[in-house]
Design a protein around this motif. Structure first.
Motif, PDB file in Angstrom:
ATOM      1  N   LEU A 552       0.849  -1.188   0.000  1.00  0.00           N
ATOM      2  CA  LEU A 552       0.000   0.000   0.000  1.00  0.00           C
ATOM      3  C   LEU A 552       0.885   1.239   0.000  1.00  0.00           C
ATOM      4  O   LEU A 552       1.896   1.272   0.708  1.00  0.00           O
ATOM      5  CB  LEU A 552      -0.919   0.023   1.234  1.00  0.00           C
ATOM      6  CG  LEU A 552      -1.994  -1.050   1.307  1.00  0.00           C
ATOM      7  CD1 LEU A 552      -2.738  -0.934   2.617  1.00  0.00           C
ATOM      8  CD2 LEU A 552      -2.942  -0.953   0.135  1.00  0.00           C
ATOM      9  N   PRO A 553       0.602   2.238  -0.819  1.00  0.00           N
ATOM     10  CA  PRO A 553      -0.521   2.343  -1.758  1.00  0.00           C
ATOM     11  C   PRO A 553      -0.177   1.706  -3.102  1.00  0.00           C
ATOM     12  O   PRO A 553       0.965   1.306  -3.331  1.00  0.00           O
ATOM     13  CB  PRO A 553      -0.706   3.852  -1.879  1.00  0.00           C
ATOM     14  CG  PRO A 553       0.674   4.401  -1.715  1.00  0.00           C
ATOM     15  CD  PRO A 553       1.366   3.504  -0.709  1.00  0.00           C
ATOM     16  N   LYS A 554      -1.162   1.647  -3.988  1.00  0.00           N
ATOM     17  CA  LYS A 554      -0.942   1.082  -5.319  1.00  0.00           C
ATOM     18  C   LYS A 554      -0.428   2.134  -6.302  1.00  0.00           C
ATOM     19  O   LYS A 554       0.190   1.777  -7.297  1.00  0.00           O
ATOM     20  CB  LYS A 554      -2.235   0.487  -5.858  1.00  0.00           C
ATOM     21  CG  LYS A 554      -2.802  -0.637  -5.010  1.00  0.00           C
ATOM     22  CD  LYS A 554      -1.870  -1.826  -4.979  1.00  0.00           C
ATOM     23  CE  LYS A 554      -2.487  -2.975  -4.179  1.00  0.00           C
ATOM     24  NZ  LYS A 554      -1.583  -4.143  -4.110  1.00  0.00           N
ATOM     25  N   ILE A 569       5.438   3.954   2.076  1.00  0.00           N
ATOM     26  CA  ILE A 569       4.754   2.714   1.708  1.00  0.00           C
ATOM     27  C   ILE A 569       4.591   1.852   2.951  1.00  0.00           C
ATOM     28  O   ILE A 569       5.358   1.967   3.915  1.00  0.00           O
ATOM     29  CB  ILE A 569       5.531   1.949   0.610  1.00  0.00           C
ATOM     30  CG1 ILE A 569       6.941   1.625   1.093  1.00  0.00           C
ATOM     31  CG2 ILE A 569       5.561   2.727  -0.679  1.00  0.00           C
ATOM     32  CD1 ILE A 569       7.733   0.787   0.104  1.00  0.00           C
ATOM     33  N   THR A 570       3.574   1.022   2.933  1.00  0.00           N
ATOM     34  CA  THR A 570       3.323   0.067   4.010  1.00  0.00           C
ATOM     35  C   THR A 570       2.713  -1.170   3.373  1.00  0.00           C
ATOM     36  O   THR A 570       2.695  -1.308   2.135  1.00  0.00           O
ATOM     37  CB  THR A 570       2.397   0.667   5.072  1.00  0.00           C
ATOM     38  OG1 THR A 570       2.249  -0.273   6.142  1.00  0.00           O
ATOM     39  CG2 THR A 570       1.027   0.991   4.502  1.00  0.00           C
ATOM     40  N   ALA A 571       2.230  -2.089   4.198  1.00  0.00           N
ATOM     41  CA  ALA A 571       1.655  -3.336   3.686  1.00  0.00           C
ATOM     42  C   ALA A 571       0.434  -3.678   4.506  1.00  0.00           C
ATOM     43  O   ALA A 571       0.296  -3.293   5.672  1.00  0.00           O
ATOM     44  CB  ALA A 571       2.678  -4.466   3.733  1.00  0.00           C
ATOM     45  N   TYR A 622       5.937   4.965 -14.025  1.00  0.00           N
ATOM     46  CA  TYR A 622       6.852   3.829 -13.907  1.00  0.00           C
ATOM     47  C   TYR A 622       6.219   2.781 -12.996  1.00  0.00           C
ATOM     48  O   TYR A 622       5.622   3.121 -11.957  1.00  0.00           O
ATOM     49  CB  TYR A 622       8.203   4.270 -13.333  1.00  0.00           C
ATOM     50  CG  TYR A 622       8.963   5.236 -14.221  1.00  0.00           C
ATOM     51  CD1 TYR A 622       9.898   4.780 -15.140  1.00  0.00           C
ATOM     52  CD2 TYR A 622       8.716   6.610 -14.156  1.00  0.00           C
ATOM     53  CE1 TYR A 622      10.599   5.662 -15.949  1.00  0.00           C
ATOM     54  CE2 TYR A 622       9.398   7.494 -14.955  1.00  0.00           C
ATOM     55  CZ  TYR A 622      10.345   7.012 -15.863  1.00  0.00           C
ATOM     56  OH  TYR A 622      11.018   7.887 -16.664  1.00  0.00           O
ATOM     57  N   ASP A 623       6.329   1.540 -13.383  1.00  0.00           N
ATOM     58  CA  ASP A 623       5.901   0.406 -12.555  1.00  0.00           C
ATOM     59  C   ASP A 623       7.099  -0.072 -11.757  1.00  0.00           C
ATOM     60  O   ASP A 623       8.075  -0.600 -12.325  1.00  0.00           O
ATOM     61  CB  ASP A 623       5.346  -0.722 -13.424  1.00  0.00           C
ATOM     62  CG  ASP A 623       4.036  -0.329 -14.083  1.00  0.00           C
ATOM     63  OD1 ASP A 623       3.382   0.587 -13.564  1.00  0.00           O
ATOM     64  OD2 ASP A 623       3.682  -0.943 -15.102  1.00  0.00           O
ATOM     65  N   VAL A 624       7.043   0.137 -10.464  1.00  0.00           N
ATOM     66  CA  VAL A 624       8.160  -0.235  -9.585  1.00  0.00           C
ATOM     67  C   VAL A 624       7.746  -1.469  -8.803  1.00  0.00           C
ATOM     68  O   VAL A 624       6.844  -1.399  -7.953  1.00  0.00           O
ATOM     69  CB  VAL A 624       8.521   0.919  -8.628  1.00  0.00           C
ATOM     70  CG1 VAL A 624       9.691   0.517  -7.750  1.00  0.00           C
ATOM     71  CG2 VAL A 624       8.825   2.182  -9.419  1.00  0.00           C
ATOM     72  N   SER A 640       4.586  -6.854  -5.252  1.00  0.00           N
ATOM     73  CA  SER A 640       3.544  -5.912  -5.636  1.00  0.00           C
ATOM     74  C   SER A 640       4.149  -4.809  -6.473  1.00  0.00           C
ATOM     75  O   SER A 640       5.327  -4.453  -6.299  1.00  0.00           O
ATOM     76  CB  SER A 640       2.867  -5.319  -4.403  1.00  0.00           C
ATOM     77  OG  SER A 640       2.273  -6.334  -3.629  1.00  0.00           O
ATOM     78  N   VAL A 641       3.363  -4.289  -7.379  1.00  0.00           N
ATOM     79  CA  VAL A 641       3.818  -3.220  -8.275  1.00  0.00           C
ATOM     80  C   VAL A 641       3.105  -1.939  -7.875  1.00  0.00           C
ATOM     81  O   VAL A 641       1.876  -1.902  -7.767  1.00  0.00           O
ATOM     82  CB  VAL A 641       3.524  -3.563  -9.741  1.00  0.00           C
ATOM     83  CG1 VAL A 641       3.930  -2.398 -10.642  1.00  0.00           C
ATOM     84  CG2 VAL A 641       4.263  -4.827 -10.151  1.00  0.00           C
ATOM     85  N   ILE A 642       3.894  -0.911  -7.663  1.00  0.00           N
ATOM     86  CA  ILE A 642       3.353   0.415  -7.376  1.00  0.00           C
ATOM     87  C   ILE A 642       3.589   1.309  -8.576  1.00  0.00           C
ATOM     88  O   ILE A 642       4.699   1.359  -9.121  1.00  0.00           O
ATOM     89  CB  ILE A 642       3.989   1.014  -6.091  1.00  0.00           C
ATOM     90  CG1 ILE A 642       3.415   2.414  -5.840  1.00  0.00           C
ATOM     91  CG2 ILE A 642       5.492   1.053  -6.173  1.00  0.00           C
ATOM     92  CD1 ILE A 642       3.851   2.997  -4.512  1.00  0.00           C
TER      93      ILE A 642
END
Length: 852
Positions: A552-554, A569-571, A622-624, A640-642
């Motif tokens: 999280l977040p996306k 960021i967190t999860a 960008y997809d990280v 996961s991709v952010i």
């Protein structure tokens, strides 16, 4: 003069309205100087006032003046020394103003009279106006004087109650007076000359309305409610009634007295109550109040003024309702000493075992302590829930006891009143027979709680949830079934109650509340009638690490230059402790550009920061990918991709508008190209519209017999050069070129000339098409047009022989000789059937074959 107040006459001061007399603090009235009394009486107003409360009180003092005795220096004192013929009676003519001269002719200081109050009876019948008094000044002999009055009742509301004759000074009352409306009036009398100049000082006139008995006493309430205990002694206070009289309370007109007119019922005596004639207090006067005989008395009370004189006074009545309240003077009693009872099933489960009918108690209503009875019995039964009702302390079981013998004692909750020589309790024997009925099975442990880990496989035996049938003397079978299984996870054996899993139990399911899954089961016997009982099974699911964390977040946003802002960021993990945080955040090694451009900094166990590693990153999305790992055993991870939007930022670190567009994936060149395409598209649309309008205009200006769009006649098409074949490039093109003059064409011999242009000649005249042709002339019109076109050499198609050059011998095209017309009938047209439905008519005409 004497004045007395509640404070004991302390601090009271006195004043007079005359400068000739004064009053000392003890009330002594004395002359301030030598005074010569011109008349036989003198009236003064003495005022007493309290400086602390500012209260003021007035009284009138009248002096009777006697003549001087023959002996010098002696004066008569008191009323006894005044001869009767010297006392001047008050007349209806007042001389409030007087003026005297001394012997030497000097004018002495004027002293004004104090006019005594004028009394006017209320409700006078007239006739009106009615003269009250005449006032005059002794100057009216010298000059003409006009009199007037001012004040409330004259020139102030209520207006014109009093009037005065300006010439004679006679004052009148113009209508009946009402003391209850206004008890007194204060007027001022004025004397002026004909020019309006003041002749005398204004004089105060006090008019008092004499009260008449014209108002009845009025009770505050028409109905008064009171109560008194039964058995009360004579002289017991009951209530107070109050009536008010609008007349003057200092006179007999307003003095009210009370008396009792009637009492209903007149039992046990017609005079059970009496009333204080002055205060209105009602008290008992006789003994014998018994609620069980008379519960309520209605007393009519009369109030009369004139001190209760029924001959002259006015009266009014009110109703006093006196309720006799209950006291505990009667103990409860059973109607019989023994009671037999058969216990039915509904009484067992309703907990009510019997109702002992008592003798009708005479004390009060069923809601008072005097009527609530306490029923005591042997063990197994408890106190009542209400009047005349007993209930079981423990359930009645036929299998345990088939009959009961009880001794029941009943007594009041409230103790008996003093002086009652009776037993306060009563006893009775009760025999109870118990009837066996089919009792419902029950689950000994309800609610039953078991604990297990989530994710157990399907078919796992969880527990045995069985019920017990209390009917030991009946041979019955118990069957089990589900009542409520929200997720349909469980199965129960219908015979023994064994519960197994029908699906995998998931603690993260929406059917789980506080880690507990609840299901309800039914146990039913086969008795007559059947009975059933329910039980609830609660399954506490222990968490296992079966859910990977989610990043999280996306989506996020960051500046294209580092050190301006970062992404927190967190999860999120569906599991609970200890299968959640602390989380581990890391970047994957593949692709390499991820770790080259981005970096992750750990903040704590649950949070981290994503930021740029390089000094500059071009704007875009960008997809990280980020690998998140929880702390379970074993741990689970998830990639996961952010989506990070990189955009140019201002000095505050906020993404600019242009930067947001660029970050969306469109560069400046792409934006310009899109705009150019839009402009070109709009231009094409505009040109197409202009062309359509121009074509429509030409269609309307050139009126043809047949619209060019609908002209289906064959036309000879003119081409420039066709050229030779693929292998024959040496040929004379002059034969295929268009002749420049008509002479060149006409000089050629027949059969070899080429006429493929419109001949020059006179234009034929086609028949004029009528604006609205008649339907019967359409066929003639078409035939005439066709005949004119056939005879017109200038109209296409041009009937001429076309001359072609030699193409060469190496052409891949076949000979055109196959196009020659033939009437031999040897031509085969069957292939026309393969050309489809459009050539079906032609195939039917020429493809006949043998039929032709």
């Amino acid at each position: 003069v004497k004045f007395s107040n509640c404070a004991g006459n302390k601090g009271v001061r006195y004043e007079t309205n005359s400068l000739d007399f004064k009053v000392r603090a003890d009330g002594t009235l004395f002359a301030a100087h030598h005074v010569q009394m011109p008349s036989k009486q003198l009236i003064l107003m003495v005022t007493a006032w309290d400086p602390q409360t500012l209260g003021r009180w007035e009284t009138m003092v009248r002096f009777l003046v006697a003549e001087k005795s023959q002996h010098s220096g002696h004066k008569a004192k008191g009323r006894k020394s005044v001869p009767g013929d010297l006392v001047q009676q008050q007349s209806d003519t007042l001389l409030p103003w007087r003026q005297h001269q001394s012997a030497n002719g000097l004018r002495r200081q004027k002293r004004d009279w104090v006019i005594p109050p004028i009394n006017v009876p209320e409700n006078s019948r007239g006739p009106f106006p009615q003269q009250l008094v005449r006032i005059r000044s002794d100057k009216d002999k010298e000059i003409h004087i006009r009199y007037s009055i001012t004040g409330v009742g004259a020139d102030q509301p209520p207006m014109e109650v009093f009037s005065i004759d300006p010439v004679s000074g006679r004052m009148y009352v113009t209508r009946p007076m009402d003391r209850e409306e206004r008890a007194s009036y204060h007027l001022r009398a004025h004397a002026v000359d004909m020019n309006g100049n003041k002749v005398e000082n204004p004089i105060d006139l006090y008019i008092y309305v004499i009260d008449m008995n014209d108002n009845r006493p009025e009770f505050i309430n028409q109905v008064y409610n009171g109560s008194v205990d039964e058995g009360s002694k004579p002289g017991t206070y009951v209530m107070t009634v109050t009536a008010n009289d609008a007349d003057d309370g200092t006179t007999a007109n307003g003095m009210v007295r009370y008396r009792i007119v009637t009492q209903t019922p007149q039992s046990p005596s017609q005079n059970m109550f009496t009333i204080n004639s002055e205060t209105g207090d009602i008290v008992t006067v006789a003994a014998g109040l018994d609620r069980e005989k008379v519960q309520q008395y209605i007393v009519i009370v009369q109030a009369t003024d004139m001190e209760g004189n029924l001959n002259y006074g006015l009266s009014n009545t009110a109703t006093a309702i006196i309720t006799v309240t209950d006291v505990n003077d009667n103990p409860p009693e059973f109607t019989t000493s023994t009671v037999s009872w058969v216990l039915l099933p509904q009484f067992v489960w309703a907990s009510a075992i019997f109702c002992l009918e008592q003798k009708m108690r005479r004390d009060g209503t069923p809601t008072t302590p005097c009527t609530r009875a306490l029923i005591h019995s042997h063990s197994g039964f408890s106190q009542p829930k209400g009047p005349r009702e007993d209930s079981t302390l423990c359930s009645i079981d036929y299998e345990m006891n088939r009959a009961f013998m009880l001794t029941v004692m009943v007594s009041n909750q409230a103790p008996l009143a003093s002086g009652i020589q009776m037993s306060f309790q009563s006893t009775a024997g009760v025999t109870i027979s118990v009837t066996d009925v089919n009792e419902a099975p029950y689950f000994p442990t309800n609610h039953k709680l078991i604990r297990l880990e989530e994710g157990v496989p399907t078919g796992t035996v969880l527990t045995t949830f069985s019920a017990v049938d209390p009917d030991r003397f009946m041979q019955q079978a118990v069957r089990y079934s589900k009542l409520s299984d929200p997720a349909n996870w469980l199965n129960i054996n219908a015979t023994n109650g064994q519960i197994t899993t029908a699906a995998v139990l998931d603690r993260e399911s929406d059917y789980i509340k506080n880690n507990v899954y609840e299901a309800t089961f039914l146990a039913a016997d086969n008795g007559i009638p059947p009975a059933s009982g329910t039980g609830t099974l609660q399954i506490y699911l222990i968490d296992i690490n079966d859910n990977a964390p989610e990043l999280l977040p996306k989506e996020a946003q960051i500046c294209e230059k580092p050190n301006l802002n970062v992404i927190n960021i967190t999860a999120a993990d569906a599991d609970i402790d200890p299968n959640v945080g602390p989380f581990v955040f890391e970047l994957p090694s593949v692709p390499s550009a991820v770790r080259k451009n981005w970096t992750i900094t750990r903040l704590n166990g649950d949070y981290a920061q994503l930021s740029l590693r390089i000094m500059y990153l071009e704007a875009g999305v960008y997809d990280v990918p980020i690998i998140v790992t929880d702390s379970g055993n074993p741990p689970l991870y998830n990639t996961s991709v952010i989506k990070v939007k990189v955009c140019p930022c201002d000095e505050n670190g906020d993404c600019t508008t242009i930067g947001a567009v660029a970050a969306a994936g469109l560069g400046t060149g792409a934006i310009i190209a899109i705009l150019i395409c839009i402009i070109i598209l709009l231009t094409m649309v505009l040109l197409f519209v202009v062309w359509m309008k121009r074509r429509e205009k030409e269609r309307h200006t050139k009126q043809l017999l047949i619209d060019p769009e609908d002209d289906v006649r064959d036309n000879i098409l003119k081409y420039d050069e066709e050229g030779g074949g693929e292998e024959d490039q040496d040929y004379d093109l002059s034969q295929l070129q268009q002749p420049e003059t008509m002479d060149h064409v006409l000089n050629k011999t027949p059969g070899v000339r080429r006429v493929d242009e419109r001949p020059i000649g006179a234009e034929p005249q086609y028949p004029i098409r009528p604006v609205i042709p008649h339907p019967g002339d359409i066929g003639d019109f078409i035939n005439e047009g066709l005949r004119a076109a056939d005879n017109d050499p200038t109209a296409p198609p041009y009937d001429s022989l076309l001359v072609f050059d030699y193409e060469g011998s190496g052409s891949t095209a076949g000979s055109v000789s196959s196009l020659n017309s033939s009437s031999s009938g040897d031509q085969d047209y069957d292939y026309l059937n393969d050309w489809g439905p459009r050539f079906k008519k032609l195939a039917d005409m020429y493809g006949g074959g043998e039929e032709d």
